[in-house]
Enzyme design. Structure first.
Site, PDB file in Angstrom:
ATOM      1  N   LYS A  83       4.516   2.917   4.183  1.00  0.00           N
ATOM      2  CA  LYS A  83       5.026   1.778   4.958  1.00  0.00           C
ATOM      3  C   LYS A  83       6.520   1.617   4.722  1.00  0.00           C
ATOM      4  O   LYS A  83       7.000   1.792   3.596  1.00  0.00           O
ATOM      5  CB  LYS A  83       4.257   0.523   4.518  1.00  0.00           C
ATOM      6  CG  LYS A  83       4.592  -0.735   5.292  1.00  0.00           C
ATOM      7  CD  LYS A  83       3.691  -1.881   4.835  1.00  0.00           C
ATOM      8  CE  LYS A  83       3.973  -3.175   5.564  1.00  0.00           C
ATOM      9  NZ  LYS A  83       3.078  -4.276   5.119  1.00  0.00           N
ATOM     10  N   SER A 158       0.399  -6.662   8.593  1.00  0.00           N
ATOM     11  CA  SER A 158       1.657  -6.072   8.976  1.00  0.00           C
ATOM     12  C   SER A 158       1.715  -4.545   8.801  1.00  0.00           C
ATOM     13  O   SER A 158       2.613  -3.917   9.357  1.00  0.00           O
ATOM     14  CB  SER A 158       2.770  -6.711   8.148  1.00  0.00           C
ATOM     15  OG  SER A 158       2.572  -6.428   6.774  1.00  0.00           O
ATOM     16  N   SER A 182      -2.434  -7.848   4.918  1.00  0.00           N
ATOM     17  CA  SER A 182      -1.782  -6.765   5.666  1.00  0.00           C
ATOM     18  C   SER A 182      -2.262  -5.352   5.390  1.00  0.00           C
ATOM     19  O   SER A 182      -1.844  -4.429   6.075  1.00  0.00           O
ATOM     20  CB  SER A 182      -0.278  -6.813   5.430  1.00  0.00           C
ATOM     21  OG  SER A 182       0.274  -7.834   6.207  1.00  0.00           O
TER      22      SER A 182
HETATM   23  N1  GLN Z   1      -0.425 -11.788   8.334  1.00  0.00           N
HETATM   24  C1  GLN Z   1       0.021 -12.388   7.116  1.00  0.00           C
HETATM   25  C2  GLN Z   1       1.414 -12.938   7.296  1.00  0.00           C
HETATM   26  O1  GLN Z   1       1.911 -12.866   8.352  1.00  0.00           O
HETATM   27  C3  GLN Z   1      -0.050 -11.417   5.996  1.00  0.00           C
HETATM   28  C4  GLN Z   1       1.091 -10.500   5.950  1.00  0.00           C
HETATM   29  C5  GLN Z   1       1.011  -9.565   4.797  1.00  0.00           C
HETATM   30  O2  GLN Z   1      -0.029  -9.471   4.147  1.00  0.00           O
HETATM   31  N2  GLN Z   1       2.124  -8.917   4.524  1.00  0.00           N
HETATM   32  O3  GLN Z   1       2.006 -13.449   6.390  1.00  0.00           O
END
Ligand code: GLN
Length: 484
Positions: A83, A158, A182
């Site tokens: 990532k 994400s 994420s």
């Molecule tokens: N969807 C969650 C957020 O927007 C989690 C994001 C993540 O785990 N990096 O914060």
């Protein structure tokens, strides 16, 4: 070389050791696949062919020197994507943002360094929501990623690029990060195993921070054994990250091979309420019935603070983000947009460099931390976080693992939730609890909807209990649970 449709760690090793294919040939095969499919998926932001081929050549040299199954490094010749919030020496790192451009790190994240030391071939960087903030990958400054199973849908976020890459066969495995879901949510949306380790299990050194008390690094793979192998290699204390735990690293692949008899699995009723898609619910219930059949004992649970987790998460995470992202000010990194005064320069740089969701989070977080609101929001959120964590510690006195749906719905359509941030935040309703508690969690596939969309089963374990999660996940996989 006749390449199989999907590779895994075992098949790469077998090909190398029996000389069916060289690591260089396998790596080149992956770059060809990427060239063919990435224009549609937008899952890779950058490729690192020189670095990848150098690692492949090292694996081939080891084989030429007579390496055996025992002496060949565990990830020799295995193509892996990472990532783009993880720093990679000499390879551009964007965090899905424009504000860092151009940033070419001078060092590698510890997790990547450990994988490469074990022989891994790093193919390139995976697209993601800007600074890992999002649930759909639509917040990337470099455009959304498409779900390889259903290209008009999101891959989740994400770590959407990391999940799409593995689901589409564009790497054997990938690394993502999980702050509130994420890793697990895109794993569920793309139909592959996705593991979030315990907070502190894997060093965060070289991970560009979103919310430091929540961020974790973990793998996406095509099977449970590969997740166990990669975790074993990445885990363990790192002097460069004081929050990495000095807890001994278990032999996860061995733990995963134990059968399920005697395991107690908790099923919290709080995860099966309103908003849960009936097809998701039905598959998760069928999965639990399969686990029963495999010898696990089901224990009904109540986790009463579950309902408060989303609100709590979106205060804690935004507060930490507002402070972490203060460093992007046009002085030390990335773009600089000049202004008449120093403050003007900060303002115009941040105005130009950050996307709308990141700005929203910085504003929310700054508000929650400001004088007069700190006690009402931030401090209260910390107290509720402790209550959510207590739900888990109470539960783990009675059970070895907790089983829930990963997400309330399968992958949604591109654009479906972008106009309504609250709807987007609710996609994390079942994942943020474990994030706040610091426990490990994994999403594994458990069949598809009638329309063919993957469904995820989430398994939580106690702190440093990844072995228990992997054991349940592998037993389920071996019994055909992935296509239940
Ligand atoms: N969807 C969650 C957020 O927007 C989690 C994001 C993540 O785990 N990096 O914060």
């Amino acid at each position: 070389m006749s390449a199989p449709a999907t590779w895994n760690i075992a098949s790469v090793r077998d090909s190398l050791l029996t000389k069916k294919a060289s690591a260089r040939e396998i790596t080149q095969d992956f770059f060809r696949r990427i060239e063919a499919r990435n224009p549609e998926l937008n899952a890779y932001l950058a490729l690192s062919p020189e670095r990848a081929l150098a690692a492949a050549d090292r694996a081939d040299a080891a084989v030429a020197k007579g390496a055996t199954a025992e002496s060949l490094p565990p990830l020799a010749g295995v193509p892996i994507a990472v990532k783009d919030v993880l720093s990679t020496k000499g390879v551009p790192t964007t965090c899905g943002s424009k504000i860092l451009e151009p940033y070419i790190p001078a060092y590698d994240a510890t997790a990547i360094e450990r994988l490469e030391a074990a022989g891994a071939v790093i193919l390139g960087k995976a697209n993601c929501d800007e600074f890992a903030m999002g649930s759909s990958n639509e917040n990337s400054a470099y455009g959304p990623v498409r779900n390889p199973i259903s290209p008009d849908r999101v891959p989740g976020g994400s770590s959407g690029g990391s999940a799409a890459i593995v689901a589409a066969g564009l790497a054997v495995a990938s690394l993502g990060t999980d702050t509130g879901g994420s890793i697990r949510q895109p794993g569920a949306f793309c139909g592959i195993p996705a593991l979030m380790p315990t907070y502190g299990r894997v060093s965060r050194y070289g991970l560009i921070a979103f919310a430091s008390s929540l961020d974790r690094i973990g793998p996406f793979t095509t099977n449970v054994d590969d997740a166990a192998t990669i975790l074993k290699i990445m885990a363990g204390h790192d002097p460069n990250d004081s929050t990495s735990a000095p807890v001994p690293v278990s032999d996860y692949p061995a733990e995963a091979r134990q059968d399920l008899s005697g395991m107690r699995i908790g099923v919290p009723e709080d995860y099966f309420g309103a908003g849960l898609d009936p097809e998701v619910k039905a598959k998760v219930q069928a999965s639990i019935a399969l686990l029963d059949k495999l010898g696990a004992t089901r224990v009904p649970l109540k986790m009463p603070h579950t309902d408060y987790a989303i609100a709590t998460y979106y205060i804690v995470a935004t507060a930490e983000a507002s402070s972490n992202l203060a460093r992007f000010d046009g002085v030390r990194y990335g773009i600089r947009v000049t202004g008449n005064t120093l403050t003007d320069m900060y303002r115009t740089t941040r105005e130009t460099g950050f996307g709308p969701e990141v700005k929203r989070r910085i504003m929310l977080g700054t508000y929650a931390l400001s004088a007069g609101y700190y006690d009402a929001y931030y401090l209260r959120a910390q107290k509720v976080r402790a209550l959510v964590a207590r739900d888990f510690s109470d539960a783990f006195e009675k059970v070895d693992a907790i089983v829930t749906p990963t997400t309330p719905t399968p992958a949604f359509k591109l654009g479906e939730k972008t106009a309504d941030p609250l709807q987007m935040y609710l996609a994390d309703i079942y994942t943020v609890t474990g994030s706040l508690a610091g426990v490990p969690g994994m999403s594994i596939p458990c069949g598809k909807t009638a329309a063919g969309l993957p469904i995820g089963l989430q398994i939580f374990g106690p702190h440093f209990g990844e072995g228990k999660i992997l054991r349940l996940a592998r037993g389920f996989e071996q019994a055909g649970g992935f296509t239940i």
